[in-house]
Design an enzyme around this catalytic site. Structure first.
Site, PDB file in Angstrom:
ATOM      1  N   HIS A  54      32.600  44.901  34.314  1.00  0.00           N
ATOM      2  CA  HIS A  54      34.011  44.456  34.966  1.00  0.00           C
ATOM      3  C   HIS A  54      35.188  44.757  33.322  1.00  0.00           C
ATOM      4  CE1 HIS A  54      33.375  41.600  38.243  1.00  0.00           C
ATOM      5  NE2 HIS A  54      32.917  42.289  38.024  1.00  0.00           N
ATOM      6  N   GLU A  56      37.387  42.886  31.651  1.00  0.00           N
ATOM      7  CA  GLU A  56      37.233  42.132  31.101  1.00  0.00           C
ATOM      8  C   GLU A  56      36.393  41.837  30.274  1.00  0.00           C
ATOM      9  OE1 GLU A  56      39.456  41.148  35.535  1.00  0.00           O
ATOM     10  OE2 GLU A  56      37.815  42.135  34.520  1.00  0.00           O
ATOM     11  N   CYS A  84      38.030  37.691  38.164  1.00  0.00           N
ATOM     12  CA  CYS A  84      37.244  37.376  39.356  1.00  0.00           C
ATOM     13  C   CYS A  84      37.021  35.931  38.497  1.00  0.00           C
ATOM     14  CB  CYS A  84      36.350  38.054  39.471  1.00  0.00           C
ATOM     15  SG  CYS A  84      35.281  38.085  38.429  1.00  0.00           S
ATOM     16  N   CYS A  87      34.785  36.790  35.482  1.00  0.00           N
ATOM     17  CA  CYS A  87      35.937  37.209  33.570  1.00  0.00           C
ATOM     18  C   CYS A  87      37.428  35.560  33.852  1.00  0.00           C
ATOM     19  CB  CYS A  87      37.301  37.850  34.544  1.00  0.00           C
ATOM     20  SG  CYS A  87      35.351  39.725  34.773  1.00  0.00           S
TER      21      CYS A  87
END
Length: 152
Positions: A54, A56, A84, A87
């Site tokens: 992801h 992040e 999410c 993260c």
């Protein structure tokens, strides 16, 4: 709106567009210490075949490597979509100072929509969050991406 927030969110939006260009959900993230970008990333799950890639996570890894330490206590994070659970946990564990979010994620957001891990007093500590910086453009990129994807 804070001009600094708008400036760094603009870079995160550029990264989100790059993610879309290689078939990933358009999310971008920038980690800033003072006025220096320590790390940046875009979603790379499809590109790398990595479920943890992801934006992040990619940005935090780059920032920690450049900083030479996993503690990023003076860093501000700018991300185009609400993080999410995975993260949000990484943001907490890296001890970031502040998070700035573009669009909310009503389905999987863990920083205000579904959960609010960065403000849960039972966890490590609380992280201040600013919402809505670049929200329209962030949401627009996501909308375009999923509309195109449904057509194909």
């Amino acid at each position: 709106m804070n001009p600094r927030d708008v400036h760094y969110m603009a870079r995160a939006l550029e990264l989100a567009r790059a993610a879309s260009d290689h078939g990933d959900v358009p999310v971008g993230c920038v980690v800033v210490w003072g006025e220096e970008i320590l790390g940046e990333g875009e979603n790379r799950r499809e590109l790398d075949g990595d479920p943890t890639a992801h934006a992040e996570i990619v940005a935090l890894r780059a920032a920690a490597q450049r900083h030479g330490h996993w503690r990023l206590q003076e860093a501000d994070v700018f991300v185009t979509l609400e993080p999410c659970v995975m993260c949000a946990g990484a943001l907490l564990n890296s001890r970031v100072r502040r998070v700035v979010i573009g669009a909310l994620d009503e389905k999987a957001g863990a920083v205000g929509s579904r959960y609010h891990l960065l403000a849960d007093p039972r966890l490590l500590y609380e992280v201040p969050v600013t919402y809505g910086v670049g929200a329209l453009e962030s949401a627009g990129l996501l909308g375009e991406f999923f509309t195109t994807r449904r057509r194909s």
